[in-house]
Structure formats: C-alpha cells, structure tokens
Write a protein that holds these residues in place. Sequence first.
Motif, short mmCIF file in Angstrom:
data_model
loop_
_atom_site.label_atom_id
_atom_site.label_comp_id
_atom_site.label_asym_id
_atom_site.label_seq_id
_atom_site.Cartn_x
_atom_site.Cartn_y
_atom_site.Cartn_z
N ASP A 71 93.64 21.07 -38.66
CA ASP A 71 92.83 19.85 -38.87
C ASP A 71 93.28 18.70 -37.98
O ASP A 71 93.36 17.55 -38.41
N GLY A 72 93.61 19.04 -36.73
CA GLY A 72 93.97 18.01 -35.78
C GLY A 72 95.36 17.43 -35.93
O GLY A 72 95.68 16.41 -35.32
N GLU A 73 96.20 18.05 -36.74
CA GLU A 73 97.57 17.57 -36.91
C GLU A 73 98.51 18.77 -37.04
O GLU A 73 98.07 19.91 -37.17
#
Length: 231
Positions: A71-73
């Motif tokens: 999720d982008g992290e």
Amino acid sequence: MGASYHQFCPVAKAMELLDERWTLLIVRELVAGSCRFNDLRRGLPRMSPTLLSKRLQQLASAGVVERRPADGEVQYRLTPAGRELRPIVEAVGAWGVRWVGELGDADLDPKLLLWDMHRNIDHAAVPSGRTVVALSFPDVPAPHPRSWWLVIADGEADVCDEDPGHEVTVSLTAELRALVEVWRGDRTWAEVLRTGRLRVHGPEAVRRALPGWFTLSLFASVPRPPAAVPA
C-alpha cells in the motif's frame, strides 16, 4: 548485532542479538500485530525513531524480520525465525507478571496503555455503529495528555489524544495506575470501581457491558504465585 560473548553456547549466541536494548520489545510489538513503522513507534513511545530504524535493520540482517512493500509503504513482518520467538516473548512476559510485579510511577504510560487496549477489543461485543470511549486520567502529570479517546467502528479502533468531535458513548475517569492494574490482571474492574479509583459515566446498560468490550492484556490471565507465608 551486539558485542560477542565469545561462547559457543546457543543461549549466548541468541542473546548477542536479543539483549540489545529495545530489541525484544520490538519483537513483542511485531508479535502483537504491529507492522508499520508508525505503529511500532506507538507501541514503543519512548524509543527514538533513529534507534527503532537501527534495530529493525539489525533484525532484518539477522533474518528475524523482513521488509515488504504494501500500500505504498514499507511493512515489517516476522520471518519463520521471528515467529519462533512468540513463545519466548510470551514466556518472558508471564515470568515478569509472576515474579517482577512492582510498577514504579515512571512505568505508567497512558499512551502505551491506550495503544494496547485498542488492539485487544472484542469487536463482536461492542455496539454496532460508532462507539466512543472517553478516558480521563487526572493524576497524569503535565505536560502529558490527560484525556484520551478510543473510537471503535467497523471492526477497527483508533486512539486519539485530541477530541475527535464524535458523540461519547461512555466515559471513564481513573487513576492511571488503577486502569493499568486492571489491564494487567492485577485487579478486577469491580475492585477498582468499589474503591472509587475508577468511575464510569454513561447509560447503565453500557456501563455494565463495558468490561466485556476488552479482552485485557495477553498476560492478564497468568496465574500469580501464592502470597508468601510469614515464617
């Protein structure tokens, strides 16, 4: 890893990694389900971000933790080797409850208490819709926040140290030590309510149901040793 003990004993070799300050507590947080850096920080509020990054890197280098993009992290997950530490963490915690029970005032941290409470909620027992539990600790010294809110909705919970602006379902006013003792299993809700160290405000049905919303600490059910009998 820390300095070598220069012993072939596997206990010594394991402790070269695990007895670094904060390391086993990071594993505790990962075992409890935290996987994002900011969540780990909330479970270890007195650990610096720099040291947390360093310890995570050491655990990753040792094959205990792996970094995963999600999720982008970046998320941190225990490897099979890390998951084998779960019973060790649980055994150390149980031993601590039984034999190192004394709590100093500096050990009482509302931020850590609320963080642990938020991940030990029986969502099936909480009323449907949004439920807001407001907590006040008048004895917490300034400048630390004395007011906290647990916002529970849709199977999730969040901890706020600023008023989220939602209607409060039930309010608690407590000595911080009293609620910590309940959470650890040292006292029951009924005991601290009788003494006035904890007061609950809200509709009677909600007040009665409130204790059942929480599953308490992992270590609350650990049997305590019998009281010493004077010689």
